[in-house]
Design a protein around this motif. Structure first.
Motif, short mmCIF file in Angstrom:
data_model
loop_
_atom_site.label_atom_id
_atom_site.label_comp_id
_atom_site.label_asym_id
_atom_site.label_seq_id
_atom_site.Cartn_x
_atom_site.Cartn_y
_atom_site.Cartn_z
N ASN A 1 91.28 66.31 34.48
CA ASN A 1 90.56 67.46 33.92
C ASN A 1 89.58 67.08 32.83
OD1 ASN A 1 92.05 69.14 35.59
ND2 ASN A 1 93.59 69.60 34.04
N PHE A 2 89.69 65.87 32.31
CA PHE A 2 88.89 65.49 31.15
C PHE A 2 87.89 64.38 31.48
CE2 PHE A 2 93.26 66.66 30.04
CZ PHE A 2 93.00 67.89 29.48
N VAL A 3 87.65 64.17 32.77
CA VAL A 3 86.65 63.20 33.20
C VAL A 3 85.27 63.80 32.96
CG1 VAL A 3 85.70 61.93 35.15
CG2 VAL A 3 88.17 62.17 34.91
N GLU A 4 84.41 63.06 32.29
CA GLU A 4 83.09 63.57 31.96
C GLU A 4 82.15 63.49 33.17
OE1 GLU A 4 81.68 61.48 28.56
OE2 GLU A 4 82.85 62.71 27.16
N ASN A 5 81.42 64.58 33.40
CA ASN A 5 80.35 64.62 34.42
C ASN A 5 80.87 64.31 35.83
OD1 ASN A 5 78.45 65.04 32.30
ND2 ASN A 5 78.42 62.82 31.93
N GLY A 6 82.15 64.57 36.08
CA GLY A 6 82.69 64.38 37.43
C GLY A 6 82.52 62.97 37.96
N ASP A 7 82.67 61.97 37.11
CA ASP A 7 82.49 60.57 37.48
C ASP A 7 83.53 60.16 38.53
OD1 ASP A 7 82.53 57.75 37.60
OD2 ASP A 7 81.81 57.56 35.55
N ILE A 8 83.08 59.99 39.78
CA ILE A 8 83.99 59.71 40.89
C ILE A 8 84.72 58.39 40.69
CG2 ILE A 8 84.19 59.30 43.37
CD1 ILE A 8 83.60 62.20 42.60
N ASP A 9 84.02 57.36 40.22
CA ASP A 9 84.66 56.06 40.01
C ASP A 9 85.76 56.15 38.96
OD1 ASP A 9 83.08 54.81 41.90
OD2 ASP A 9 81.55 54.18 40.45
N GLN A 10 85.48 56.89 37.89
CA GLN A 10 86.50 57.05 36.86
C GLN A 10 87.70 57.82 37.39
OE1 GLN A 10 85.41 59.27 33.35
NE2 GLN A 10 87.07 58.42 32.13
N ILE A 11 87.43 58.83 38.19
CA ILE A 11 88.53 59.62 38.78
C ILE A 11 89.43 58.72 39.63
CG2 ILE A 11 89.05 61.39 40.51
CD1 ILE A 11 86.62 62.94 39.46
N LYS A 12 88.81 57.87 40.47
CA LYS A 12 89.60 56.97 41.31
C LYS A 12 90.42 56.00 40.46
CE LYS A 12 86.45 56.99 45.30
NZ LYS A 12 85.51 56.16 46.10
N THR A 13 89.80 55.45 39.41
CA THR A 13 90.49 54.49 38.55
C THR A 13 91.67 55.13 37.84
OG1 THR A 13 88.44 53.25 38.17
CG2 THR A 13 90.22 52.93 36.59
N LEU A 14 91.46 56.33 37.30
CA LEU A 14 92.52 57.01 36.58
C LEU A 14 93.68 57.38 37.50
CD1 LEU A 14 90.46 59.36 34.23
CD2 LEU A 14 91.72 57.30 33.59
N TYR A 15 93.33 57.84 38.70
CA TYR A 15 94.36 58.30 39.63
C TYR A 15 95.25 57.13 40.07
CZ TYR A 15 96.51 61.32 43.10
OH TYR A 15 97.41 62.08 43.80
N SER A 16 94.66 55.96 40.27
CA SER A 16 95.47 54.81 40.67
C SER A 16 96.20 54.21 39.47
CB SER A 16 94.59 53.75 41.33
OG SER A 16 93.58 53.31 40.46
N LEU A 17 95.58 54.28 38.29
CA LEU A 17 96.21 53.73 37.08
C LEU A 17 97.58 54.33 36.83
CD1 LEU A 17 96.14 52.46 34.12
CD2 LEU A 17 95.07 54.61 33.45
N ILE A 18 97.68 55.62 36.98
CA ILE A 18 98.89 56.32 36.58
C ILE A 18 100.05 56.07 37.53
CG2 ILE A 18 98.69 58.52 37.77
CD1 ILE A 18 99.18 58.09 33.99
N ASP A 19 99.78 55.40 38.66
CA ASP A 19 100.83 55.11 39.65
C ASP A 19 101.45 53.73 39.45
OD1 ASP A 19 101.27 57.28 41.23
OD2 ASP A 19 99.61 56.85 42.58
#
Length: 344
Positions: free
Chosen positions: A240-258
């Motif tokens: 919810n706090f990713v700036e400007n809908g950065d797709i690469d950051q979203i992918k990184t964060l989603y895998s990080l938390i696993d």
């Protein structure tokens, strides 16, 4: 050292930015400060705070926003944990009101409670205890050379895995191996089990020519038990706090938390109490706009664990630190009740 007025202005800028997420100017600050200060004086003080790196201008005509250094100063010098109100405390206790049959369920519930109360991502780590030992070991035939290996730990944790036996191992050989392993490792601390099994290979060779494959699977189950140490609540809240809908950051964060290793690196050495890591203090560059608040909890001889909250840098720190402090007390209390019942 900041003056009392500079401290008050910095605190007001941070609290306002937490509430509305926009830069604050001198006119707005003049209305919000609890003491009368002219807007010209406020502008001068904000310039001092900017030179010190505690606030930033987004552009030349804008108001100020807190910098990561400003948040760090605020957390270290100004934040006082909010007291948890009775309604929130009762809500936490009610959520913990279910009957739990495993310590894992309590940890998972604590992460879920915290994430739902904050809309952030919560992480709960099991207590680390050197007193956990292997309490039982069984192998159940499943047919066609398939067996289920079941390990029971003294803290109530049960791990299992199904795998295929080599064709040269028959039922009698398997039973003999199980007896040897039980004799050698049941009752040992988990950390010592694999080393003891390796020492036992000469004994196992009396029953089967190649025991290594079987022992490797045994070791993998223990590794899985060691890595199943944390529980996540509100995983998607992190996005919810990713700036400007950065797709690469979203992918990184989603895998990080696993990933266990990444989460372990993220938490790092969290000390004995409540700790706050902000932005670039976190190990992963994708978390530059996030903060992590972590708190240890103590369950006596069963060890110490940790519960943490990962959210945006402009979170309400006083409220979150107070809530986390309350939740860790309730979590420790519920785990102690569970362990006392189990120990009986």
């Amino acid at each position: 050292m900041l003056t009392e007025r500079q401290l008050l202005i910095l605190e007001t800028i941070i609290q306002d930015y937490t509430d509305v997420g926009r830069p604050i100017g001198s006119k707005a600050l003049e209305r919000q400060l609890p003491v009368h200060v002219s807007s010209a004086t406020i502008r001068n003080e904000m310039s001092v705070l900017e030179r010190l790196g505690l606030v930033n201008k987004e552009h030349s005509s804008s108001g100020r926003v807190p910098s990561l250094k400003g948040y760090r100063y605020y957390v270290d010098n100004l934040v006082k944990p909010d007291a948890t109100d009775k309604q929130t405390l009762e809500s936490i206790r009610t959520s913990f009101g279910s009957q739990f049959f495993k310590s894992d369920e309590i940890l998972a519930e604590s992460a879920q409670i915290l994430s739902e109360m904050t809309n952030y991502t919560a992480i709960a780590f099991k207590p680390e205890s050197s007193d956990v030992f292997l309490q039982g070991f069984r192998v159940m035939p499943m047919g066609k050379q398939r067996v289920m290996v079941i390990l029971a730990m003294s803290d109530g944790t049960v791990e299992s895995q199904i795998f295929n036996l080599p064709k040269h191992i028959n039922g009698e050989e398997l039973e003999a191996m199980v007896r040897v392993i039980n004799d050698q490792v049941v009752g040992l601390p988990i950390a010592q089990v694999v080393d003891k099994l390796n020492e036992s290979i000469p004994l196992l060779l009396h029953y089967v020519h190649q025991p290594r494959g079987f022992l490797d699977v045994f070791g993998k189950i223990l590794d899985k038990a060691a890595q199943d140490q944390f529980f996540i609540g509100g995983k998607l809240n992190l996005l919810n706090f990713v700036e400007n809908g950065d797709i690469d950051q979203i992918k990184t964060l989603y895998s990080l938390i696993d990933r266990y290793d990444d989460i372990n690196d993220l938490i790092g050495n969290s000390g004995e109490n409540i700790q706050v890591k902000i932005g670039n203090e976190l190990t992963n560059s994708s978390l530059a706009n996030y903060s992590l608040i972590s708190a240890t909890y103590d369950v006596d001889q069963h060890g110490k664990g940790l519960i943490a909250l990962l959210g945006p840098t402009n979170m309400p720190y006083s409220k979150m630190i107070g809530l986390l402090g309350t939740l860790r007390e309730e979590l420790a209390s519920r785990l102690l009740d569970y362990y006392n019942l189990y120990d009986e």
